[in-house]
Design a protein around this motif. Structure first.
Motif, PDB file in Angstrom:
ATOM      1  N   PRO A  30       0.835  -1.211   0.000  1.00  0.00           N
ATOM      2  CA  PRO A  30       0.000   0.000   0.000  1.00  0.00           C
ATOM      3  C   PRO A  30       0.864   1.253   0.000  1.00  0.00           C
TER       4      PRO A  30
ATOM      5  N   PRO B  81       0.678   5.358   0.490  1.00  0.00           N
ATOM      6  CA  PRO B  81      -0.128   6.516   0.872  1.00  0.00           C
ATOM      7  C   PRO B  81       0.106   7.741  -0.015  1.00  0.00           C
TER       8      PRO B  81
ATOM      9  N   GLN C 110      -6.309  -4.497   5.810  1.00  0.00           N
ATOM     10  CA  GLN C 110      -5.358  -3.501   5.309  1.00  0.00           C
ATOM     11  C   GLN C 110      -6.158  -2.481   4.502  1.00  0.00           C
TER      12      GLN C 110
ATOM     13  N   LEU D 244      -3.978   2.495   6.948  1.00  0.00           N
ATOM     14  CA  LEU D 244      -2.930   3.168   6.176  1.00  0.00           C
ATOM     15  C   LEU D 244      -3.026   4.680   6.405  1.00  0.00           C
TER      16      LEU D 244
ATOM     17  N   GLU E 150      -2.192  10.504   8.818  1.00  0.00           N
ATOM     18  CA  GLU E 150      -1.531   9.228   9.093  1.00  0.00           C
ATOM     19  C   GLU E 150      -0.996   9.235  10.518  1.00  0.00           C
TER      20      GLU E 150
END
Lengths: 463, 463
Positions: free
Chosen positions: B2, B4, B83, B38, B18
């Motif tokens: 993943p 961001p 996730q 995330l 975050e």
């Protein structure tokens, strides 16, 4: 090769009809739709419905559930080319329990609405759902089409009355969701999804419905207004002034009234002629609320400010019935006039005047002189925008399709829907494919396929 | 892996959080659930929601929509092992239109209920949805959980207020179902299906809701009753006698009141002690209806026949607020007493006494001396059957699971549900798998998979 023998054996002569014996079940109300089925199953209880569904699954047969067969769009009869049966709930007519403490009633799906009204009335209860076909329409069909009618503005559509459902799924399994609960949030609202699903997800066999205390007093008025915009404003004003009591707001134009009185000899309750009439009704289950005085005071204010040009409050039950008769027989007047095109659409209440003006102009562009009779439910924006050919002409000269397309397109363009309270059935399936947003169509297809992967439940209907 | 970065680039610092900056979004209200995401996306409009959803689709990320994060079951935070991101609607707080003619309001999903109440009040309108968390709960979450509260008996749950919805689907497409229509039967009732779907089908971004004329008068009483059966009978009697005006019927036991008064110094409005109390409220938007006299007359009859042992009608707004405060702070009293187990169940109204008696006996069998505080909504059968440990003990001695199982099993056995108005979230998912009829579970799974084939929408919730 479909084999009727197992159905005959399961259901006996009272429960299985073929050929000429199936007449009355195989064609729709308006006699426009209905392919010949293998037969008509008339099971007498949920167990027999499940057994019928298993037989259909084994033979790969389509199943079209049918209630009172009063639908206007061919949803309860077989589509052309479908090989299957009609499953009628007409023998499942038991009212299983009326609970005056919980204000609930549990019924089999074949109970006729008028019969339910009568049984509830004996206990001082009511189900606030009223429509023209209530003498024939059955609860299962009313749920499957999410029926509306004249009291939806106050009490919602059929879905708002449904607490719990029992249904037989395409594979014959029985879903027992027959819970007498207002609050029941244990996952997706399946009870709501079955409302308006038009028999594509399963066969509704039993239902628990909400009831309310029956009205003990009503006040009913018929008003004449200068235009539809005034009617919309009057409706909003009456909501403020008569609050919880306002139970119906129905409108119709002078043309509709004139057609009715041409064919059915009835008195005019108000002297001043349209162009627009508004039927207002207040109702209460509490004695001594003075509804008439409340309504008269509100009307006096409307008359004084000029937004209403004339009005009469019914002084007797007979006068009240006479006012409602005008509204309820309006479609009959137009039917007797000859050819007609019916449209069941809805727009946001505030946009009713715009829609009626634009759709009327569009129709006149297509067919000069076409007679426009928009009537319906002012409280919820549901308008039956029905057309008659120009005076003296017998038909629409091949322009019916173009006229309908224009009406439906404009309803959607005004933020409305091409299908308000009658469902889609067969007659609106192509229309729905054309006008539905793509994301909506895809979701509906996915849901249908997920719950009926073989596509046997009421094929060629809904989506 | 993943990434961001695309979210940062799309949303900027105000729209993407975050790590420590995401605190306040990642754990649930009761601090029981919430894996680290995330990041938390805070889009400012539908276009940004759609872009976020496309990014998540590209990266195969799970999406958990979040409103006010007031849920009690962990439905709006990430499940362990998932996730993905949290998609908060907290920046989409615009009230787009209030229409006093149509009685509708159009809002973005992040509008807080109390803010909406205030804006509607200024126009003489109301949305009949009232619950303890209304100062934080947002419209999108109230729809996604199909919120209930104290007025559902009169006006239905959140689903009954929803006319139209806009939602972003798992693949990022926008479904425009934002129609201000009561009657809209053009296929499956998707607007109803999204109510209570807990974010598993898509992200609700905008809604059109029904409003009503705001109440101008209320009459509120607190009654003492000999038992819950008498309360149920009194409720049915009050429905008959006060009809359209009856807007709330809330009940609680002496234990709940005693716990509250132990920890919060408040006056007792009625002298006679329980065992059961009933809060009755009438409301109307029509001036001059004499609600107090109507309520007093009904109470006089109940007192005379002995089904009510004491009662007081609020004479002032302050007295009314004091009565409601007892009901609303009841959970706070029990919270301050120490350990507790909460249950949100519902049974048919008529079976409330049976359920409370049987569940109380079962709980006492499991843990002698356990303190039972069943309170809630008499009008719809929704009972918060909450437990405290025996007097003087700090916990349930490892018996919490057994106690809850007994309560849920008995609710279902009494024809009820294990989840009335709080939804399932994470905490009731195993319970739902155990208690849901198999056909129901299969339909829900099929619908979910059909609309979210990749299983990325709010995984491990609902079904």
């Amino acid at each position: 090769m479909p084999d009727p023998a197992p159905f005959r054996a399961l259901l006996g002569p009272a429960g299985w009809r073929e050929g000429a014996d199936a007449a009355g079940f195989t064609r729709d109300w308006l006699d426009r739709y209905g392919a010949a089925p293998l037969g008509v199953a008339l099971p007498r209880d949920t167990g027999q419905v499940a057994a019928v569904m298993r037989l259909c699954a084994e033979q790969g047969l389509a199943v079209t559930p049918q209630g009172g067969n009063t639908g206007l769009n061919g949803g309860a009869v077989l589509s052309a080319g479908a090989q299957g049966i009609i499953l009628s709930l007409a023998r499942m007519t038991r009212i299983l329990a009326i609970d005056p403490v919980e204000y609930t009633v549990t019924v089999e799906a074949g109970v006729v609405l008028a019969a339910l009204h009568e049984a509830l009335g004996e206990q001082g209860l009511t189900l606030p759902l009223h429509l023209g076909s209530e003498g024939s329409a059955r609860i299962g069909g009313l749920i499957a089409t999410n029926a509306g009618g004249s009291h939806a503005m106050a009490h919602g559509m059929m879905e708002a009355q449904v607490l719990g459902l029992e249904a037989v799924l395409p594979d014959g399994r029985v879903w027992d969701g027959l819970r007498a609960l207002i609050k029941d949030n244990a996952g997706y609202q399946l009870r709501r999804l079955f409302c308006g699903a038009e028999g594509t997800l399963g066969v509704i066999t039993r239902a628990v419905l909400r009831t309310r205390p029956a009205p003990v007093a009503q006040a009913t008025a018929l008003l004449t207004l200068p235009d539809l915009a005034a009617a919309v404003q009057a409706g909003a004003f009456l909501r403020r002034r008569t609050g919880e009591f306002l139970s119906a707001l129905e409108f119709f134009p002078e043309l509709g009234l004139a057609l009715l009185l041409r064919h059915v000899p009835l008195p005019r309750p108000v002297e001043t002629r349209g162009p627009v009439y508004l039927l207002v009704e207040l109702a209460t289950s509490i004695p001594g609320m003075g509804l008439e005085e409340l309504l008269e005071a509100a009307l006096a204010d409307l008359l004084e400010e000029g937004s209403v040009t004339d009005g009469v409050v019914a002084a007797t039950g007979a006068q009240r019935a006479a006012i409602w008769q005008l509204r309820e027989e309006l479609p009959e007047g137009q039917r007797r006039e000859g050819a007609q095109i019916k449209h069941d659409v809805a727009v946001p209440v505030g946009r009713l005047p715009e829609f009626v003006a634009r759709a009327g102009a569009a129709a006149a562009d297509i067919l000069p002189g076409v007679r426009v009779n928009p009537f319906g439910h002012l409280g919820d924006g549901n308008v039956h925008f029905n057309l008659s050919p120009p005076e003296g002409r017998a038909d629409f000269g091949g322009l019916a399709g173009a006229l309908s397309d224009a009406v439906y397109d404009l309803a959607v363009d005004c933020g409305g829907t091409f299908s308000a309270e009658h469902g889609l059935g067969q007659s609106k399936i192509a229309l729905a494919d054309r006008l539905r947003p793509g994301a909506e169509r895809d979701m509906m297809r996915a849901i249908r396929h997920a719950l009926d992967p073989e596509g046997r439940m009421n094929p060629d209907k809904l989506v």
